[in-house]
Design a protein around this motif. Structure first.
Motif, PDB file in Angstrom:
ATOM      1  N   GLY A 138       0.786  -1.224   0.000  1.00  0.00           N
ATOM      2  CA  GLY A 138       0.000   0.000   0.000  1.00  0.00           C
ATOM      3  C   GLY A 138       0.818   1.274   0.000  1.00  0.00           C
ATOM      4  N   ILE A 139       2.141   1.166   0.006  1.00  0.00           N
ATOM      5  CA  ILE A 139       2.984   2.366   0.030  1.00  0.00           C
ATOM      6  C   ILE A 139       2.753   3.197  -1.240  1.00  0.00           C
ATOM      7  CG2 ILE A 139       5.393   3.113  -0.261  1.00  0.00           C
ATOM      8  CD1 ILE A 139       4.649   2.714   2.633  1.00  0.00           C
ATOM      9  N   ALA A 140       2.687   2.531  -2.382  1.00  0.00           N
ATOM     10  CA  ALA A 140       2.374   3.251  -3.623  1.00  0.00           C
ATOM     11  C   ALA A 140       0.865   3.416  -3.776  1.00  0.00           C
ATOM     12  CB  ALA A 140       2.960   2.513  -4.820  1.00  0.00           C
ATOM     13  N   ASP A 141       0.139   2.345  -3.508  1.00  0.00           N
ATOM     14  CA  ASP A 141      -1.303   2.285  -3.768  1.00  0.00           C
ATOM     15  C   ASP A 141      -2.101   2.281  -2.463  1.00  0.00           C
ATOM     16  OD1 ASP A 141      -3.738   1.926  -5.042  1.00  0.00           O
ATOM     17  OD2 ASP A 141      -3.453  -0.222  -5.363  1.00  0.00           O
ATOM     18  N   MET A 142      -2.378   3.423  -1.838  1.00  0.00           N
ATOM     19  CA  MET A 142      -1.994   4.733  -2.279  1.00  0.00           C
ATOM     20  C   MET A 142      -1.655   5.636  -1.105  1.00  0.00           C
ATOM     21  SD  MET A 142      -5.822   6.207  -3.278  1.00  0.00           S
ATOM     22  CE  MET A 142      -5.152   7.256  -4.504  1.00  0.00           C
ATOM     23  N   LYS A 143      -0.944   5.049  -0.133  1.00  0.00           N
ATOM     24  CA  LYS A 143      -0.618   5.832   1.066  1.00  0.00           C
ATOM     25  C   LYS A 143       0.367   6.961   0.765  1.00  0.00           C
ATOM     26  CE  LYS A 143      -1.886   2.142   4.226  1.00  0.00           C
ATOM     27  NZ  LYS A 143      -1.467   1.097   5.187  1.00  0.00           N
ATOM     28  N   SER A 144       1.171   6.796  -0.271  1.00  0.00           N
ATOM     29  CA  SER A 144       2.068   7.883  -0.675  1.00  0.00           C
ATOM     30  C   SER A 144       1.270   9.072  -1.174  1.00  0.00           C
ATOM     31  CB  SER A 144       3.040   7.402  -1.748  1.00  0.00           C
ATOM     32  OG  SER A 144       2.333   6.883  -2.872  1.00  0.00           O
ATOM     33  N   GLY A 145       0.237   8.810  -1.963  1.00  0.00           N
ATOM     34  CA  GLY A 145      -0.610   9.881  -2.465  1.00  0.00           C
ATOM     35  C   GLY A 145      -1.406  10.550  -1.360  1.00  0.00           C
ATOM     36  N   VAL A 146      -1.890   9.749  -0.409  1.00  0.00           N
ATOM     37  CA  VAL A 146      -2.608  10.304   0.745  1.00  0.00           C
ATOM     38  C   VAL A 146      -1.695  11.250   1.517  1.00  0.00           C
ATOM     39  CG1 VAL A 146      -3.633   9.737   2.982  1.00  0.00           C
ATOM     40  CG2 VAL A 146      -4.240   8.393   0.959  1.00  0.00           C
ATOM     41  N   THR A 147      -0.458  10.821   1.727  1.00  0.00           N
ATOM     42  CA  THR A 147       0.512  11.656   2.431  1.00  0.00           C
ATOM     43  C   THR A 147       0.786  12.941   1.668  1.00  0.00           C
ATOM     44  OG1 THR A 147       1.541   9.696   3.413  1.00  0.00           O
ATOM     45  CG2 THR A 147       2.853  11.707   3.381  1.00  0.00           C
ATOM     46  N   ALA A 148       0.941  12.832   0.353  1.00  0.00           N
ATOM     47  CA  ALA A 148       1.234  14.016  -0.473  1.00  0.00           C
ATOM     48  C   ALA A 148       0.099  15.029  -0.415  1.00  0.00           C
ATOM     49  CB  ALA A 148       1.505  13.599  -1.916  1.00  0.00           C
TER      50      ALA A 148
END
Length: 428
Positions: A138-148
């Motif tokens: 889930g780091i890419a899909d999509m916790k990175s986007g949530v963080t951004a």
């Protein structure tokens, strides 16, 4: 005016840089929550607390109610409870006279299982950094986007900039199986002039996606002890007929004329046989075998019509087998009941995203069509709210050693921040 905007944007970008180590740590923390289906409560509590205390947003937790949502055309049938599994919504309310337009940033925090974990080289819940990559389910899909999206708004606030229109941040459940989390938040009244979803599409804007349904096929056999297997009917062996029928159906739908949004795609309609369960003892002929599959189809097609066509196709295929003709498989549907959609890129929302992208990337924004489904469908299909997906670069989604490129996360954070300043505008 242009000089002032550059000065304001520069201050915000400086804050993204200043907050970068904190942002990476925040992403690591999100990645360490094993937020698979049914296990989202802990990460949602963390996010709700963070949005309220760190960003000073007005926060609400929403529990999806199948009875209220069930009549909606975008609702997907779930076979599990929503108790204790909230959707989190945080709202930044602009002060004074509003300018610009409002925006929803929406990301999902549910992730698929990392199993078999033995295939990973990194702890799926470890958020380990190697070079410029962070690994984890889930780091890419999509916790990175949530963080951004969270840190884009935080950088604007830290720079002392007051946006001139509202920003709503949603962290939703069940994007990976129904989309009912996103639907519940919209039905609760959280709407805006546009919605941006940080799917990890490599900093491209999505202009179309397929529809998706899930099908379950139960094949009956005639169980027995192995010593009389020659007189029994093995449900696993008979299930091959249905597996092959699904693969033949996939060939058939891909031989049909392509939707124009997928004109350059060699194989836009995918059927994935994702689960097979049967038997509980090596020396027992199994009496039942259950197959579960995901079926994609073109935008503009009613999911109900695909279900009808597929069911008829499978039952017709079953008639070619002597046993299955007399004992037809039980075919049902659950989970995704999702229409596809297309989005006209020639509109203000996309043009504003293109401008923000170009400021950071120094290149034109590319558009792409997605052979999966996302929550963007709800906004575009049912609420007349333009929505696209745009997020960081990563790989191995739904596979071992999923990773995200951290530098892309930082650039996307700045793109989101630039978008906020241009779309919502700000008070000088």
């Amino acid at each position: 005016m242009e000089k002032l905007q550059k000065d304001v944007m520069g201050r915000v970008f400086e804050q993204v840089d200043a907050l970068w180590e904190e942002e990476v740590s925040y992403l690591q923390k999100l990645g360490r929550y094993p937020s698979t289906l049914g296990n989202e409560a802990a990460i949602q509590e963390f996010l709700a607390d963070s949005l309220e205390k760190d960003l000073n947003l007005k926060v609400e937790k929403i529990i999806p109610d199948p009875e209220k949502l069930g009549s909606h055309p975008g609702y997907s049938k779930a076979e599990w409870s929503y108790d204790g599994r909230p959707v989190v919504v945080g709202k930044y309310e602009a002060k004074g006279e509003k300018k610009g337009k409002s925006i929803i940033f929406q990301g999902h925090i549910d992730v698929v299982s990392p199993e078999p974990a033995s295939k990973w080289n990194y702890d799926p819940w470890g958020s380990e950094i190697v070079g410029n990559k962070m690994y984890g389910r889930g780091i890419a899909d999509m916790k990175s986007g949530v963080t951004a999206m969270i840190y884009a708004l935080k950088a604007v606030q830290k720079a002392g900039v007051e946006l001139a229109n509202d920003v709503t941040i949603k962290t939703v459940t069940e994007e990976e199986c129904t989309g009912n989390g996103a639907l519940a938040a919209i039905e609760a009244g959280y709407r805006a002039d546009a919605a941006l979803i940080p799917e990890p599409l490599g900093q491209q804007a999505m202009v179309g996606q397929v529809g998706v349904i899930w099908v379950r096929i139960k094949v009956a056999g005639l169980g027995a002890h192995t010593e009389r297997a020659d007189k029994a009917v093995n449900a696993i062996v008979k299930s091959y007929k249905m597996v092959n029928a699904l693969l033949d159906y996939e060939k058939g739908i891909n031989s049909r004329p392509k939707h124009e949004v997928f004109g350059d795609h060699p194989h836009p309609q995918n059927i994935n046989i994702g689960k097979i369960h049967s038997g509980d003892w090596p020396s027992t002929v199994p009496s039942e075998c259950t197959i579960e599959a995901r079926v994609g189809f073109n935008p503009g097609i009613d999911p109900a019509s695909v279900k009808k066509e597929l069911k008829e196709y499978l039952l017709e295929a079953a008639k070619q087998d002597e046993w299955l003709k007399e004992n037809p498989p039980e075919i049902s549907f659950y989970g995704f009941h999702a229409e596809g959609f297309t989005l006209d890129p020639n509109q203000e929302f996309i043009h504003t995203l293109e401008e923000a992208h170009k400021i950071i990337e120094k290149s034109d924004l590319e558009h792409s069509a997605f052979t999966g489904t996302t929550d963007a469908r709800f906004y575009n299909l049912y609420y007349n709210i333009p929505s696209t997906c745009y997020g960081p670069t990563g790989a191995n989604l739904h596979a071992p050693d999923e990773w995200v490129d951290l530098e892309s996360v930082k650039r996307v954070t700045k793109t989101y921040a630039a978008f906020l300043l241009k779309w919502c505008q700000y008070n000088e």
